[in-house]
Design a protein around this motif. Structure first.
Motif, mmCIF file in Angstrom:
data_model
loop_
_atom_site.group_PDB
_atom_site.id
_atom_site.type_symbol
_atom_site.label_atom_id
_atom_site.label_comp_id
_atom_site.label_asym_id
_atom_site.label_seq_id
_atom_site.Cartn_x
_atom_site.Cartn_y
_atom_site.Cartn_z
ATOM 1 N N LEU A 225 -8.622 -0.480 2.918
ATOM 2 C CA LEU A 225 -7.686 -1.356 2.221
ATOM 3 C C LEU A 225 -7.205 -2.491 3.116
ATOM 4 C CD1 LEU A 225 -5.449 1.050 0.107
ATOM 5 C CD2 LEU A 225 -7.042 -0.670 -0.744
ATOM 6 N N ILE B 294 -7.097 4.167 5.314
ATOM 7 C CA ILE B 294 -6.300 2.940 5.319
ATOM 8 C C ILE B 294 -7.099 1.744 5.819
ATOM 9 C CG2 ILE B 294 -5.400 3.308 7.657
ATOM 10 C CD1 ILE B 294 -3.391 1.918 4.675
ATOM 11 N N ILE C 93 0.851 -1.194 0.000
ATOM 12 C CA ILE C 93 0.000 0.000 0.000
ATOM 13 C C ILE C 93 0.883 1.239 0.000
ATOM 14 C CG2 ILE C 93 -1.757 1.303 1.267
ATOM 15 C CD1 ILE C 93 -2.721 -1.350 2.458
ATOM 16 N N ASP D 29 -3.191 2.119 -4.110
ATOM 17 C CA ASP D 29 -3.112 3.460 -3.549
ATOM 18 C C ASP D 29 -4.112 3.569 -2.402
ATOM 19 O OD1 ASP D 29 -1.122 4.346 -5.154
ATOM 20 O OD2 ASP D 29 -2.371 5.506 -6.514
ATOM 21 N N SER D 30 -4.016 4.670 -1.641
ATOM 22 C CA SER D 30 -4.829 4.782 -0.432
ATOM 23 C C SER D 30 -5.802 5.954 -0.462
ATOM 24 C CB SER D 30 -3.914 4.920 0.790
ATOM 25 O OG SER D 30 -3.033 6.006 0.627
ATOM 26 N N ALA E 245 -3.516 8.178 3.695
ATOM 27 C CA ALA E 245 -4.040 6.947 4.289
ATOM 28 C C ALA E 245 -4.638 7.177 5.668
ATOM 29 C CB ALA E 245 -2.930 5.899 4.374
ATOM 30 N N LEU F 21 3.583 -1.348 3.984
ATOM 31 C CA LEU F 21 3.198 0.046 3.798
ATOM 32 C C LEU F 21 4.446 0.849 3.466
ATOM 33 C CD1 LEU F 21 0.771 0.584 6.826
ATOM 34 C CD2 LEU F 21 0.269 -0.351 4.574
#
Length: 379
Positions: A45, A42, A12, A127-128, A31, A59
């Motif tokens: 995800l 975040i 991520i 992506d976040s 995130a 991350l």
């Protein structure tokens, strides 16, 4: 569960599109942006990966990552507190020989040694800057069935105004695809047309292929994974498009943050986002929200720990918000521990954490220009 030969690790990018919400990420990253009254972006995800049996997640933050580390902790809330795998955060310069990251390729190049040491066959990258309840197992299954080298998720939608008006530069690109029989034949960078197959920047590919692509791109000074790597190899690689038809909120500026947040006051949208698999977040042990005598609320999303004595309408309140007697909050988003004193009036406002609005102040934005007050602000 995922079979051993389909096991995937996750990567991520927490700072994706930070520059387009610069005011909101002065002390955090994308995130960590609060969303939907008690979550961070975040969470969506990490929860989706955990629900898809992805238990090894990396991350790759670039900056402002302390709030992210505080929120994630050991990863226990997402069942990612593990001796092997779990969550691994690589802050900038965390590894010997690491350099300032330039684009996705630079970030991935900094962890090549880590990637080579892992055992999973596949990698899922994301992506976040979005909230969605994504079934990664279904995408991995479709990737394998199609025989693709790389699969990229997209949504078929009208291009939002904030995309069309964007002056995105450097790393803040967005992409659309020309698709033929499921294969991506053309990648369009920052398109301005109305209808597009809009990339979600979610990728599935074999770990060994990712290592090879990153090594080659980094050696040739190509920083951007989609623009420089995939677009350059679109004839050589079988790049398949994976259509995502679930609910997704994309955040690319403050207006889109406000719009996507307010959409969740519609129960149909709320059910679409949360109705498939559970979304987990950091636990904060608060009392239930209290509605005191004189409180009036209508069409609101309210987290725990709030105390409401005034009027709240068409608004989202995060944990610990206090709206005192005679205060009015309408069409607004109040983040954690915001205090609105007696007699104050807020409309089309976004207050960050720990904002304090004094008694009888009147603050008003518009539906097309919500006013943002930064973290710890006092008015």
């Amino acid at each position: 569960m995922l079979m051993a030969d389909t096991k995937a690790m996750g990567i991520i990018f927490p700072n994706s599109f930070d520059t387009l919400v610069s005011k909101m990420v002065e002390k955090r990253l994308m995130a960590s942006l609060p969303f939907a009254s008690r979550y961070r972006l975040i969470d969506f995800l990490l929860s989706s990966m955990s629900n898809s049996d992805i238990d090894n997640v990396v991350l790759l933050p670039n900056k402002h990552y302390l709030s992210l580390m505080d929120h994630i902790g050991t990863g226990r809330e997402w069942d990612l507190a593990r001796k092997n795998g779990g969550i691994t955060i690589f802050p900038p310069y965390a590894l010997d020989g690491s350099k300032e990251a330039n684009g996705r390729v630079g970030q991935l190049a900094n962890i090549l040694r880590h990637l080579k040491s892992q055992s999973e066959k596949y990698v899922v990258m994301a992506d976040s800057n979005m909230a969605c309840n994504f079934d990664f197992k279904a995408m991995i299954k479709a990737h394998i069935a199609s025989g693709a080298d790389v699969s990229v998720a997209y949504t078929e939608q009208t291009l939002p105004d904030h995309f069309l008006k964007s002056d995105a530069v450097d790393r803040d690109f967005y992409y659309s695809f020309d698709i033929e029989d499921g294969r991506i034949k053309e990648i369009n960078v920052n398109p301005k047309s109305d209808i597009k197959n809009l990339s979600m920047n979610i990728f599935v590919l074999e770990r060994n292929l990712l290592i090879s692509l990153v090594q080659d791109a980094f050696n040739h000074g190509m920083p951007h994974f989609t623009r420089d790597v995939l677009w350059a190899k679109r004839e050589e690689l079988n790049i398949q498009a994976y259509k995502y038809e679930g609910y997704v909120s994309r955040i690319f500026n403050i207006n889109s943050y406000f719009e996507e947040s307010m959409k969740l006051l519609d129960s149909a949208n709320l059910d679409a986002l949360f109705g498939t698999e559970p979304i987990y977040t950091k636990v904060r042990d608060d009392n239930p929200t209290r509605y005191l005598k004189g409180a009036k609320v209508k069409n609101v999303m309210v987290a725990d720990g709030c105390v409401i004595e005034g009027e709240v309408e068409n608004s989202i309140l995060f944990r610990g918000v206090k709206v005192e007697k005679g205060a009015k909050v309408k069409n607004s988003i109040l983040m954690q521990d915001t205090v609105v004193e007696a007699g104050a009036s807020l409309e089309y406002m976004i207050t960050d954490k720990n904002v304090h609005v004094s008694a009888y102040k009147e603050l008003k934005g518009t539906d097309t220009y919500p006013v943002y007050i930064g973290k710890n602000g006092k008015v």
